[in-house]
Design a protein around this motif. Sequence first.
Motif, short mmCIF file in Angstrom:
data_model
loop_
_atom_site.label_atom_id
_atom_site.label_comp_id
_atom_site.label_asym_id
_atom_site.label_seq_id
_atom_site.Cartn_x
_atom_site.Cartn_y
_atom_site.Cartn_z
N ARG A 404 -14.55 -8.62 -0.02
CA ARG A 404 -13.79 -9.05 1.16
C ARG A 404 -12.68 -9.97 0.68
O ARG A 404 -12.93 -10.95 -0.02
N PHE A 405 -11.45 -9.62 1.03
CA PHE A 405 -10.30 -10.38 0.55
C PHE A 405 -9.44 -10.76 1.74
O PHE A 405 -9.03 -9.90 2.53
N THR A 406 -9.16 -12.04 1.88
CA THR A 406 -8.28 -12.54 2.93
C THR A 406 -7.20 -13.41 2.29
O THR A 406 -7.51 -14.28 1.48
N GLY A 407 -5.95 -13.13 2.64
CA GLY A 407 -4.88 -13.91 2.06
C GLY A 407 -3.56 -13.70 2.76
O GLY A 407 -3.43 -12.83 3.64
N PRO A 408 -2.55 -14.48 2.40
CA PRO A 408 -1.22 -14.35 3.01
C PRO A 408 -0.46 -13.15 2.45
O PRO A 408 -0.53 -12.86 1.25
N ALA A 409 0.26 -12.48 3.33
CA ALA A 409 1.03 -11.31 2.92
C ALA A 409 2.32 -11.72 2.22
O ALA A 409 2.92 -12.76 2.55
N ILE A 410 2.73 -10.90 1.25
CA ILE A 410 4.06 -10.99 0.68
C ILE A 410 4.60 -9.56 0.70
O ILE A 410 4.01 -8.66 0.13
N CYS A 411 5.72 -9.34 1.39
CA CYS A 411 6.15 -7.99 1.78
C CYS A 411 7.34 -7.49 0.96
O CYS A 411 8.27 -8.25 0.66
N PHE A 412 7.29 -6.19 0.65
CA PHE A 412 8.37 -5.53 -0.08
C PHE A 412 8.62 -4.16 0.55
O PHE A 412 7.68 -3.48 0.98
N ASP A 413 9.89 -3.77 0.57
CA ASP A 413 10.25 -2.47 1.13
C ASP A 413 10.51 -1.42 0.07
O ASP A 413 10.74 -0.26 0.40
N THR A 414 10.47 -1.82 -1.21
CA THR A 414 10.60 -0.86 -2.30
C THR A 414 9.68 -1.27 -3.45
O THR A 414 9.35 -2.45 -3.61
N SER A 415 9.30 -0.29 -4.25
CA SER A 415 8.49 -0.59 -5.42
C SER A 415 9.28 -1.38 -6.45
O SER A 415 8.72 -2.23 -7.15
N ASP A 416 10.58 -1.13 -6.55
CA ASP A 416 11.41 -1.88 -7.50
C ASP A 416 11.35 -3.38 -7.21
O ASP A 416 11.23 -4.20 -8.12
N ALA A 417 11.46 -3.73 -5.93
CA ALA A 417 11.42 -5.14 -5.56
C ALA A 417 10.06 -5.75 -5.87
O ALA A 417 9.97 -6.90 -6.34
N ALA A 418 9.00 -5.00 -5.63
CA ALA A 418 7.66 -5.51 -5.90
C ALA A 418 7.42 -5.70 -7.40
O ALA A 418 6.88 -6.73 -7.83
#
Length: 562
Positions: A404-418
């Motif tokens: 079970r994992f709970t945490g804050p999101a960090i969002c990316f719209d492309t794989s390059d950015a991630a």
Amino acid sequence: MTPPRKLRSNFPRGSYLWAVRNAQWQAMGIPESDSEKPKIAVVNSSSELAACYSHLDQVAKVVKEAIRAAGGVPFEIRTAAPSDFVTGAGARGAYMLGARDLVTNDIEVAVEGAQLDGMVCLTSCDKTVPGQLMAAARLNVPTILVPCGYQASGEWKGHHNDIEEVFIHSMHAQVGGATSVEDVVEMSRSAIRTPGVCSGLGTANTMHIVCEALGLALPGSAPVAALSEKMFADARSAGERIVQMVWDDLKPRDILSPGAFANAVRAVLSIGGSLNAVKHLQAVATEGETGVDVYGLFEQLGPQTPVLAGLRPIGEHLIETFEAAGGCRALMKQLAPLLDTSALTVTGRSVADNLQAVRVGDEEVIRPIERPVSPRPAIVLLRGSLAPEGALIKPGIGERKVRRFTGPAICFDTSDAAVQAIRDKAIRPGQVIVMRGAGACGGPAMGGGASRVVFAIDGAGLGEEVAMLTDGHLSGLVCKGLVVAEVAPESAVGGPLALVRDGDTVTVDLDQRVVDLEVDEAEIAARRAAWQAPRPLFDKGWLQIYRANVGPLNEGAVLVKK
């Protein structure tokens, strides 16, 4: 041989269609006497672009000889030949899945246009197998699929070396991991020693096993080493068998029963096969108008189906070891108490009949139900506020430290950015990486490189420290970290993933099988009201046609009229 029946490929002697065909075939050296025989398509995706397909012309020759000897007339036809590691270079990988449905339509044009009587499909790399299965279900003419084998791997510095290792280590090098560019170059030189598909239990080998478990490939034909005597013997047997199937009018929809799909789902679960098999099997069910809910089967049967074989990448056994232990046929023998053994197969007999004399070669490699490799499901379907239509995770066969994992999101719209964020060490332990815009519509065709992000996470040593959510799909060789893929509905059509913002709390719970966004409903409603669809990518040519017509994942992401 059974007395002949009227074939759809036969036209009245001297009629327009008979005469123009005879003229064409006379020019090709086909005798006039062949006009009354069963006419069989040998579906060949031969290509010089990738090792996956480079040997198929040799297989086609054997199949055609067998069809002629059995009293049929073979016609070799060609289709698109996508290979993830080659065709994935353009359009962020969108041509990979996009080509699956192109294969299906290639086959329809040739087989339906010519009104051929049956098909032998030479299955190879990831997308041609489901593309051929989908065509079989759609066209419903007698069909056998022939698994054309896995490639031989090599060694590097005294260790096993295959295409999966090259993929993993190339990503490690990209994010500054322990592998150097020079090492990756050396590994690439020795990873593949023969034609055939990836040697791990990726999508290709998984789908070859699916063909047999569904009943559409001959028993004992999957997996198989490419160019082996057994592969050619199986190809010859398929060529012989298809002619009688045509006379018997034994068609795919006679075989693709609900029980057959349940058997295939059990087989995939029991080996921890590729996640991609879920949507591909659903696509076959949709094309065959069967009404089978494959996603529901994985959800229902997952907790009931133990893992019986630990093959790379989820286990340590090689695919060669699995084949030597009896392959899919031995696996189904062990699974028999859980299977619908009354299901019909291309042999004209039931699963029970086919398994009657089968013996398992090594019960340490393919274990009995009462002594599994793992009692936990190898593929888990999650639902929740982030995935009301479902999402998939492949948790592996070992005991996970974190379920079970709970945490804050960090969002990316492309794989390059991630990947860049990982390289820049901008992602911290405890975060949930959200990589969106990679679904069937948004990718389009699920192009977007979600697998690159997974391997980058692993290369940076964050595999047990972060979670990841994506509406994209993963390479069949991916089995790393807490990665939730194919979140549906996808973000490009306004699915909940599109509404996640940096810092939002996300929870993934394997035991409860949920994936939730812990944000107030009023806030979600406000975000939804303000949401705007992203501008389509690669909006021309085949990918435009695909994006405009692709259906949802829970229907297999097949092309539909909109």
